[in-house]
Design a protein around this motif. Structure first.
Motif, short mmCIF file in Angstrom:
data_model
loop_
_atom_site.label_atom_id
_atom_site.label_comp_id
_atom_site.label_asym_id
_atom_site.label_seq_id
_atom_site.Cartn_x
_atom_site.Cartn_y
_atom_site.Cartn_z
N ASP A 160 94.42 -56.46 15.00
CA ASP A 160 95.37 -57.39 15.52
C ASP A 160 96.87 -57.15 15.38
O ASP A 160 97.76 -57.77 14.90
CB ASP A 160 95.16 -58.89 14.91
N GLY A 161 97.12 -55.80 15.92
CA GLY A 161 98.67 -55.65 15.89
C GLY A 161 99.01 -54.44 14.80
O GLY A 161 100.20 -54.09 14.79
N PHE A 162 97.97 -54.36 13.95
CA PHE A 162 98.36 -53.21 12.94
C PHE A 162 97.71 -51.92 13.26
O PHE A 162 97.37 -51.08 12.30
CB PHE A 162 97.99 -53.88 11.52
N GLU A 163 97.25 -51.67 14.64
CA GLU A 163 96.39 -50.42 14.83
C GLU A 163 97.29 -49.21 14.51
O GLU A 163 96.68 -48.16 14.18
CB GLU A 163 96.00 -50.51 16.46
N GLU A 164 98.51 -49.10 14.69
CA GLU A 164 99.36 -47.96 14.45
C GLU A 164 99.11 -47.47 13.00
O GLU A 164 99.21 -46.36 12.76
CB GLU A 164 100.84 -48.03 14.79
N LYS A 165 99.30 -48.59 12.17
CA LYS A 165 99.08 -47.90 10.63
C LYS A 165 97.88 -47.59 10.35
O LYS A 165 97.57 -46.41 9.78
CB LYS A 165 99.58 -49.41 9.82
N VAL A 166 96.59 -48.10 11.15
CA VAL A 166 95.38 -47.29 10.70
C VAL A 166 95.26 -45.92 11.39
O VAL A 166 94.72 -45.10 10.60
CB VAL A 166 94.29 -48.19 11.60
N VAL A 167 95.96 -45.76 12.45
CA VAL A 167 95.92 -44.34 13.03
C VAL A 167 96.54 -43.58 12.26
O VAL A 167 96.38 -42.41 12.05
CB VAL A 167 96.40 -44.59 14.66
N GLU A 168 97.83 -43.93 11.90
CA GLU A 168 98.63 -42.95 10.98
C GLU A 168 98.05 -42.46 9.73
O GLU A 168 98.09 -41.52 9.20
CB GLU A 168 100.09 -43.59 10.49
N GLY A 169 97.29 -43.52 8.91
CA GLY A 169 96.65 -43.16 7.97
C GLY A 169 95.20 -42.83 7.79
O GLY A 169 94.35 -42.31 6.88
N GLY A 170 94.81 -42.39 9.29
CA GLY A 170 93.59 -41.96 9.53
C GLY A 170 93.51 -40.85 10.38
O GLY A 170 92.37 -40.44 11.06
N TRP A 171 94.73 -40.39 10.64
CA TRP A 171 94.84 -39.33 11.74
C TRP A 171 93.96 -38.08 11.55
O TRP A 171 93.26 -37.57 12.55
CB TRP A 171 96.29 -38.78 11.95
N HIS A 172 93.63 -37.60 10.55
CA HIS A 172 92.88 -36.34 10.26
C HIS A 172 91.56 -36.93 10.67
O HIS A 172 90.66 -35.84 11.21
CB HIS A 172 92.78 -36.12 8.54
N THR A 173 90.92 -37.87 10.44
CA THR A 173 89.59 -38.47 10.67
C THR A 173 89.42 -38.50 12.08
O THR A 173 88.50 -38.05 12.84
CB THR A 173 89.00 -39.69 9.85
N ILE A 174 90.76 -39.19 12.76
CA ILE A 174 90.39 -39.78 14.14
C ILE A 174 90.40 -38.26 14.78
O ILE A 174 89.69 -38.17 15.75
CB ILE A 174 91.73 -40.52 14.60
N ASN A 175 91.32 -37.35 14.37
CA ASN A 175 91.43 -36.21 15.34
C ASN A 175 90.60 -35.07 15.01
O ASN A 175 90.75 -33.95 15.39
CB ASN A 175 92.93 -35.73 15.31
N ASP A 176 89.68 -35.23 14.19
CA ASP A 176 88.68 -34.31 13.59
C ASP A 176 87.75 -34.02 14.88
O ASP A 176 87.26 -34.67 15.80
CB ASP A 176 87.65 -34.88 12.53
N SER A 177 87.12 -32.62 14.67
CA SER A 177 86.14 -32.30 16.23
C SER A 177 85.06 -33.08 16.14
O SER A 177 84.49 -32.96 17.16
CB SER A 177 85.96 -30.66 15.79
N LEU A 178 84.48 -33.52 14.77
CA LEU A 178 83.42 -34.50 15.13
C LEU A 178 83.16 -35.90 15.57
O LEU A 178 82.56 -36.64 15.47
CB LEU A 178 82.59 -34.50 13.50
N THR A 179 84.63 -36.22 15.65
CA THR A 179 84.95 -37.45 16.18
C THR A 179 84.92 -37.60 17.60
O THR A 179 85.60 -36.88 18.51
CB THR A 179 86.31 -38.24 15.83
N ARG A 180 83.77 -38.29 18.35
CA ARG A 180 83.61 -38.28 19.63
C ARG A 180 84.32 -39.37 20.32
O ARG A 180 84.80 -38.98 21.73
CB ARG A 180 82.17 -38.60 19.90
N THR A 181 84.38 -40.68 19.89
CA THR A 181 85.25 -41.43 20.69
C THR A 181 85.93 -42.53 19.77
O THR A 181 85.52 -42.59 18.63
CB THR A 181 84.22 -42.51 21.59
N VAL A 182 86.86 -43.26 20.09
CA VAL A 182 87.74 -43.89 19.30
C VAL A 182 88.09 -45.12 20.30
O VAL A 182 88.77 -44.98 21.30
CB VAL A 182 88.98 -43.17 18.64
N LEU A 183 87.69 -46.29 19.80
CA LEU A 183 88.04 -47.49 20.53
C LEU A 183 89.09 -48.38 19.84
O LEU A 183 89.04 -48.60 18.72
CB LEU A 183 86.91 -48.62 20.74
N ILE A 184 90.13 -48.62 20.64
CA ILE A 184 91.36 -49.30 19.91
C ILE A 184 92.04 -50.54 20.72
O ILE A 184 92.23 -50.24 21.94
CB ILE A 184 92.71 -48.26 19.77
N GLU A 185 91.91 -51.53 19.94
CA GLU A 185 92.54 -52.62 20.66
C GLU A 185 93.95 -52.47 20.84
O GLU A 185 94.60 -52.13 19.92
CB GLU A 185 92.25 -53.89 19.82
#
Length: 264
Positions: free
Chosen positions: A174-199
């Protein structure tokens, strides 16, 4: 009790809003269910902003995948765990009562309402100011509050032991997605991460920063997926006008494999 494709799903009815979430499961986010259904049993879903677990339960029940469910609000967290137990999924779904953010923090969760099923709670920051609505800031200060711990997605994932699984991530905070992305970028951009759904809320400048960050690192989007919203399918021109006007929003599912263009 709901039944889809021969699978029975059980959800606790803790009140009006919980019941509404159950009744709208197959229509509120029409692309989310088929996205969840394409997971395999050896995949992992990280459901950030899980609320009472509607999608966590669905994914685990339909595909047998493992799920990490993250929900900071106390009553939602209780219902989330109740739904895990009702479906006998405690061997597949693990819930954590914390807020996903861009840094470790001990702070407060400012509540939109104190009842199961509610959303739009704010951790450690005033979402009214984030949305450029300072006139609502005073009302925000008077909200009920809960003590809350904030952690990053990278820190949480590092402790789970699921590093050999292919990962799908759902971010709906609910509007704080950027903070999640910044704090999880290593996991999000890992080669084993196949898809990411972001509101995605097109009224927020942060949404466009997320889109640019994802695209600049090779993540792709399907215009057809983005146009399918609730009980209607927008035309591409309607979606473009909505984005240009910076109003409304949709879920965006990011992927790197071209096969997803066909899937969506």
């Amino acid at each position: 009790i709901l039944e889809y494709g021969g699978k029975k799903l059980r959800y606790s009815n803790a009140g009006r809003l919980s019941e509404k979430r159950v009744r709208s499961l197959d229509c509120k986010e029409p692309v989310t269910l088929p996205w969840l259904e394409h997971f395999r049993s050896d995949h992992l879903l990280i459901d950030i902003g899980a609320n009472v677990g509607m999608y966590s339960i669905y994914a685990a029940k339909f595909t047998g995948c493992k799920v990490l469910s993250v929900e900071p609000e106390a009553l939602n967290y209780a219902e989330l765990n109740k739904n895990i137990q009702l479906n006998q999924l405690d061997d597949r779904v693990t819930a954590y009562c914390c807020a996903m953010t861009d840094r470790s923090a001990i702070s407060k969760l400012h509540l939109n309402n104190f009842a199961p099923g509610w959303s739009h709670h704010d951790f450690d920051a005033n979402s009214r100011l984030e949305r450029g609505r300072p006139e609502d800031a005073k009302a925000w200060v008077t909200r009920r509050k809960q003590g809350c711990v904030g952690v990053t997605l990278d820190d949480l994932f590092a402790e789970t032991g699921y590093h050999n699984k292919e990962v799908h991530i759902k971010i709906d905070v609910d509007g704080f997605e950027e903070k999640v992305v910044e704090g999880g970028w290593h996991t999000i951009n890992d080669s084993l991460t196949r898809t990411v759904l972001i509101e995605t809320d097109f009224s927020l400048p942060a949404s466009f920063r997320i889109m640019e960050k994802m695209r600049s690192h090779g993540w792709k989007m399907s215009i057809h997926q983005m146009c399918t919203f609730r009980d209607s399918v927008m035309s591409e021109s309607e979606l473009e006008r909505m984005i240009d006007r910076k109003e409304g929003g949709t879920n965006i599912i990011y992927f790197k494999e071209d096969d997803y263009y066909t899937y969506f």
